[in-house]
Design a protein around this motif. Structure first.
Motif, PDB file in Angstrom:
ATOM      1  N   PRO A   1      27.363  74.301  -8.660  1.00  9.68           N
ATOM      2  CA  PRO A   1      28.775  74.543  -9.495  1.00  9.68           C
ATOM      3  C   PRO A   1      28.784  73.403 -10.501  1.00  9.68           C
ATOM      4  O   PRO A   1      27.853  72.468 -10.638  1.00  9.68           O
ATOM      5  N   PRO A   2      29.800  73.653 -11.490  1.00 13.55           N
ATOM      6  CA  PRO A   2      30.047  72.939 -12.668  1.00 13.55           C
ATOM      7  C   PRO A   2      30.336  71.496 -12.360  1.00 13.55           C
ATOM      8  O   PRO A   2      30.741  71.220 -10.915  1.00 13.55           O
ATOM      9  N   ARG A   3      30.528  70.647 -13.414  1.00 10.20           N
ATOM     10  CA  ARG A   3      30.906  69.221 -13.280  1.00 10.20           C
ATOM     11  C   ARG A   3      32.643  69.373 -12.899  1.00 10.20           C
ATOM     12  O   ARG A   3      33.101  70.302 -13.267  1.00 10.20           O
ATOM     13  N   PHE A   4      32.886  68.446 -12.204  1.00 11.98           N
ATOM     14  CA  PHE A   4      34.367  68.029 -11.624  1.00 11.98           C
ATOM     15  C   PHE A   4      34.996  67.321 -12.682  1.00 11.98           C
ATOM     16  O   PHE A   4      34.797  66.149 -12.863  1.00 11.98           O
ATOM     17  N   GLU A   5      36.297  67.861 -13.182  1.00 13.51           N
ATOM     18  CA  GLU A   5      36.914  67.172 -14.208  1.00 13.51           C
ATOM     19  C   GLU A   5      35.905  66.581 -15.380  1.00 13.51           C
ATOM     20  O   GLU A   5      36.113  65.300 -15.830  1.00 13.51           O
ATOM     21  N   GLY A   6      34.804  67.326 -15.547  1.00 15.28           N
ATOM     22  CA  GLY A   6      33.880  66.595 -16.681  1.00 15.28           C
ATOM     23  C   GLY A   6      33.059  65.727 -16.111  1.00 15.28           C
ATOM     24  O   GLY A   6      32.111  65.299 -16.909  1.00 15.28           O
ATOM     25  N   ILE A   7      33.134  65.430 -15.012  1.00 15.16           N
ATOM     26  CA  ILE A   7      32.328  64.321 -14.494  1.00 15.16           C
ATOM     27  C   ILE A   7      31.178  64.851 -13.428  1.00 15.16           C
ATOM     28  O   ILE A   7      31.423  65.793 -12.630  1.00 15.16           O
ATOM     29  N   SER A   8      29.943  64.555 -13.872  1.00 17.68           N
ATOM     30  CA  SER A   8      28.885  65.104 -13.085  1.00 17.68           C
ATOM     31  C   SER A   8      29.124  64.897 -11.615  1.00 17.68           C
ATOM     32  O   SER A   8      29.421  63.909 -11.127  1.00 17.68           O
TER      33      SER A   8
ATOM     34  N   THR B   1      30.685  62.352  -6.883  1.00 21.12           N
ATOM     35  CA  THR B   1      30.929  62.617  -8.187  1.00 21.12           C
ATOM     36  C   THR B   1      30.143  61.295  -8.845  1.00 21.12           C
ATOM     37  O   THR B   1      30.348  60.125  -8.274  1.00 21.12           O
ATOM     38  N   GLU B   2      29.457  61.351 -10.072  1.00 25.91           N
ATOM     39  CA  GLU B   2      28.728  60.155 -10.531  1.00 25.91           C
ATOM     40  C   GLU B   2      28.579  60.420 -11.927  1.00 25.91           C
ATOM     41  O   GLU B   2      27.833  61.046 -12.531  1.00 25.91           O
TER      42      GLU B   2
ATOM     43  N   ARG C   1      23.678  71.827 -17.162  1.00 28.62           N
ATOM     44  CA  ARG C   1      23.928  72.460 -18.217  1.00 28.62           C
ATOM     45  C   ARG C   1      25.199  72.458 -18.852  1.00 28.62           C
ATOM     46  O   ARG C   1      25.456  72.909 -19.829  1.00 28.62           O
ATOM     47  N   GLU C   2      26.053  71.525 -18.252  1.00 31.52           N
ATOM     48  CA  GLU C   2      27.534  71.432 -18.587  1.00 31.52           C
ATOM     49  C   GLU C   2      28.115  72.916 -19.159  1.00 31.52           C
ATOM     50  O   GLU C   2      28.805  72.896 -19.976  1.00 31.52           O
ATOM     51  N   LEU C   3      28.025  73.947 -18.035  1.00 31.06           N
ATOM     52  CA  LEU C   3      28.633  75.097 -18.089  1.00 31.06           C
ATOM     53  C   LEU C   3      29.737  75.191 -17.046  1.00 31.06           C
ATOM     54  O   LEU C   3      29.936  74.432 -15.910  1.00 31.06           O
ATOM     55  N   GLY C   4      30.351  76.302 -17.337  1.00 31.73           N
ATOM     56  CA  GLY C   4      31.907  76.476 -16.494  1.00 31.73           C
ATOM     57  C   GLY C   4      31.877  77.506 -15.537  1.00 31.73           C
ATOM     58  O   GLY C   4      30.636  78.346 -15.658  1.00 31.73           O
ATOM     59  N   TYR C   5      32.707  77.943 -14.978  1.00 32.12           N
ATOM     60  CA  TYR C   5      32.786  79.190 -14.089  1.00 32.12           C
ATOM     61  C   TYR C   5      32.724  80.532 -14.894  1.00 32.12           C
ATOM     62  O   TYR C   5      32.291  81.481 -14.305  1.00 32.12           O
ATOM     63  N   ASP C   6      33.101  80.536 -16.246  1.00 30.02           N
ATOM     64  CA  ASP C   6      33.166  81.849 -17.210  1.00 30.02           C
ATOM     65  C   ASP C   6      31.390  82.012 -17.149  1.00 30.02           C
ATOM     66  O   ASP C   6      31.178  83.236 -16.910  1.00 30.02           O
TER      67      ASP C   6
ATOM     68  N   VAL D   1      35.848  48.610 -17.857  1.00 28.15           N
ATOM     69  CA  VAL D   1      36.970  48.541 -18.648  1.00 28.15           C
ATOM     70  C   VAL D   1      37.996  50.012 -18.734  1.00 28.15           C
ATOM     71  O   VAL D   1      39.013  49.546 -18.503  1.00 28.15           O
ATOM     72  N   PHE D   2      37.181  50.871 -18.722  1.00 27.00           N
ATOM     73  CA  PHE D   2      38.078  52.042 -18.934  1.00 27.00           C
ATOM     74  C   PHE D   2      38.323  52.863 -17.634  1.00 27.00           C
ATOM     75  O   PHE D   2      39.372  53.562 -17.350  1.00 27.00           O
ATOM     76  N   HIS D   3      37.593  52.666 -16.650  1.00 28.65           N
ATOM     77  CA  HIS D   3      37.338  53.548 -15.436  1.00 28.65           C
ATOM     78  C   HIS D   3      37.576  52.885 -14.141  1.00 28.65           C
ATOM     79  O   HIS D   3      37.431  53.558 -13.092  1.00 28.65           O
ATOM     80  N   GLY D   4      37.888  51.581 -14.399  1.00 28.56           N
ATOM     81  CA  GLY D   4      37.847  50.749 -13.151  1.00 28.56           C
ATOM     82  C   GLY D   4      36.823  51.001 -12.207  1.00 28.56           C
ATOM     83  O   GLY D   4      37.341  51.138 -10.922  1.00 28.56           O
ATOM     84  N   MET D   5      35.693  51.198 -12.187  1.00 32.22           N
ATOM     85  CA  MET D   5      34.548  51.403 -11.533  1.00 32.22           C
ATOM     86  C   MET D   5      34.601  52.660 -10.820  1.00 32.22           C
ATOM     87  O   MET D   5      34.336  52.657  -9.431  1.00 32.22           O
ATOM     88  N   LYS D   6      35.329  53.475 -11.143  1.00 30.87           N
ATOM     89  CA  LYS D   6      35.439  54.835 -10.323  1.00 30.87           C
ATOM     90  C   LYS D   6      34.455  55.849 -10.748  1.00 30.87           C
ATOM     91  O   LYS D   6      34.201  56.029 -11.861  1.00 30.87           O
ATOM     92  N   ASP D   7      33.963  56.769  -9.848  1.00 32.01           N
ATOM     93  CA  ASP D   7      33.017  57.833  -9.898  1.00 32.01           C
ATOM     94  C   ASP D   7      31.756  57.301 -10.597  1.00 32.01           C
ATOM     95  O   ASP D   7      31.176  58.066 -11.466  1.00 32.01           O
ATOM     96  N   ALA D   8      31.393  56.077 -10.162  1.00 29.69           N
ATOM     97  CA  ALA D   8      30.337  55.538 -10.921  1.00 29.69           C
ATOM     98  C   ALA D   8      29.688  54.176  -9.826  1.00 29.69           C
ATOM     99  O   ALA D   8      30.548  53.791  -9.389  1.00 29.69           O
ATOM    100  N   HIS D   9      28.492  54.017 -10.352  1.00 24.20           N
ATOM    101  CA  HIS D   9      27.976  52.717  -9.576  1.00 24.20           C
ATOM    102  C   HIS D   9      27.224  51.798 -10.705  1.00 24.20           C
ATOM    103  O   HIS D   9      26.969  52.274 -11.626  1.00 24.20           O
TER     104      HIS D   9
END
Ligand code: SF4
Length: 480
Positions: free
Chosen positions: A10-17, A27-28, A60-65, A472-480
């Motif tokens: 499926p596609p990325r979630f809110e732009g996040i892989s 999510t990462e 491929r950064e594609l959506g449901y369309d 700085v920007f994401h407070g270490m969320k959705d990433a490691h």
């Protein structure tokens, strides 16, 4: 009869892989992985005589369309897709998109983390016809064969499905006995490996692959604890790497196994084969700290290993014993320092909030970090995933209301310990990142590594940018 089957990431979630691979369903933000398990499934279905297609919307950064277009074009009889707990509703749009094109197309979803709650999964996913909850390597081909032949679905182990208004759950699946019997994943269904990387887009072309799977250890918080360990032999692994080198010019591989060094003799054989064949592939692996030593790490380095990841969990022996890690803090320290001595990058992952956690044990973990200065680290909070002993310990006796599985992610606590609140644990996580990233000795140690390994400069620069951006920007969320 053969079916036309479309495999869908499926596609990325809110732009996040999103990583949708068995124990790693998260999510990462900084990693894009090819849908390896779907490539394996495609190869198995093809071997069974079915016609397969694959679309990696996440990569491929594609959506449901784009999915709708693909379904219109390919006209499958069935689709197989993966979903994760935290992206559940988003991923389920795969099934509704497919049904929107043609309701007669069968939809089957795969997810490991929720395998103990099949009724809830299907109950909350009205357009998902089948839930493949275990051993996708054996279960998905059996399901598609049963659909093709019209044989009874109740005979397909490891699934849940609807019968009228009832949800039926079949018995446990049988894991693949001979992991070497797996065909080469259907890499030909990918246009190329360009989108894929872990942590930072360096060292591409890149792939993940499993050289073994399962883990017989019994850590109480882990969703794969006690699963049978199955392994591929060196010739079978080399065949895949050789193919990837020839067809994609592969430069980097991440062995996704839970415990790559579980069988020392096998690792030595893989290393010797890699040295003999000189494929010039750099690789990374995960394992337990007590399953390496200086000699083995030296051989791994010589065979192209450039990084190793250890699940350290805690710097407190009391906590390690409580969760039945069966590793000592000293063994963990020795492993990290030995790997660094062999010029391997070391990623350590830690968990705050395991049973018994208090400020004293948090401080022991911070001390471990200061003493070993791993090249990089993930500081997670404990998540009582369904099916784990930790889940039983917390919800089995306490009467606490279970949180929605969509909220279970290792970057935000859903539960505290006797002594620490969820907010304390989130604070401990931030303190730990600060301890590492603000350490002058850590920066010096990594710069020293770069002087010895100048080829890592690009990776290190991207990694430093990633940390800054994420901290700085994401407070270490959705990433490691
Ligand atoms: S060693 Fe790692 S993979 Fe195995 S049970 Fe423990 S945490 Fe899970």
């Amino acid at each position: 009869m053969a079916l036309k089957v479309l495999l869908i990431n499926p596609p990325r979630f809110e732009g996040i892989s999103v990583i949708r691979e068995e124990r790693c369903e998260i999510t990462e933000r900084y990693s894009v992985l090819e849908p390896y398990s779907l490539l394996q499934t495609a190869a198995l279905l093809r071997k069974a005589g079915h016609q397969v297609g694959l679309v990696d919307l996440n990569g491929r950064e594609l959506g449901y369309d784009a999915l709708e277009d693909e379904v219109q074009r390919f006209r499958p009889d069935a689709v197989v897709y993966r979903f994760t707990p935290t992206t559940f509703d988003w991923d389920q749009r795969t099934a509704s998109t497919v049904k929107g094109v043609d309701r007669s197309i069968t939809t089957a979803g795969i997810c490991w983390t929720l395998h103990t709650m099949p009724k809830q999964v299907l109950g909350e996913a009205p357009d998902q016809d089948f839930y493949v909850r275990q051993d996708y390597e054996t279960v998905t081909p059996a399901l598609i064969d049963a659909l093709a032949n019209g044989s009874p679905l109740g005979n397909v182990a490891g699934i849940a499905y609807r019968e009228g208004s009832e949800i039926k759950v079949t018995g446990p699946s049988v894991p693949l006995k001979n992991y070497d019997s797996l065909p080469l994943p259907a890499y030909d269904l990918l246009p190329d490996l360009k989108p894929y990387y872990v942590t930072a887009p360096a060292g591409r072309p890149f792939t993940i692959l499993y050289t073994s799977k399962g883990c017989p250890y019994k850590c109480s918080f882990c969703t794969v604890a006690g699963t049978p360990w199955k392994m591929r032999t060196a010739p079978h692994i080399l065949e895949e790497l050789r193919y990837l080198k020839e067809h994609f010019g592969l430069r980097t591989a991440s062995f996704f196994d839970e415990t790559f060094t579980f069988n020392r003799k096998r690792v030595e054989e893989i290393c010797r084969s890699l040295i003999d064949e000189d494929l010039r592939i750099k690789w990374y692996c995960n394992t337990r700290a007590h399953l390496v030593d200086g000699e083995l790490l030296g051989l791994m380095r010589k065979a192209g290993c450039r990084g190793i990841s250890f699940g350290i969990e805690s710097g407190s022996q009391r906590i390690l014993d409580t969760v039945e890690k069966h590793v000592t803090v000293q063994q963990a320290k020795d492993a990290v320092l030995a790997a660094k001595a062999h010029r391997l990058k070391v990623l350590c992952s830690f968990i705050f909030g395991l049973p018994g956690e208090d400020w004293e044990s948090v401080e022991e973990t911070l001390k471990f970090v200061r003493e070993t200065l791993p090249t990089s680290a993930q500081f997670n909070v404990a998540v009582p995933y369904p099916g784990t002993r930790l889940h039983e310990q917390i919800y089995g006796v306490s009467g606490l209301e279970e949180p929605d599985f969509r909220k279970m992610y290792q970057h935000a606590s859903v539960v505290g310990t006797e002594k620490l609140t969820p907010e304390d644990l989130d604070k401990a996580r931030k303190m730990a990142y600060k301890t590492l990233y603000s350490s002058g000795r850590w920066w010096a140690s990594n710069i020293k590594h770069l002087v010895r390994e100048p080829s890592d400069l690009y990776l290190a620069t991207r990694y430093a940018l990633k940390i800054t951006n994420n901290y700085v920007f994401h407070g270490m969320k959705d990433a490691h």
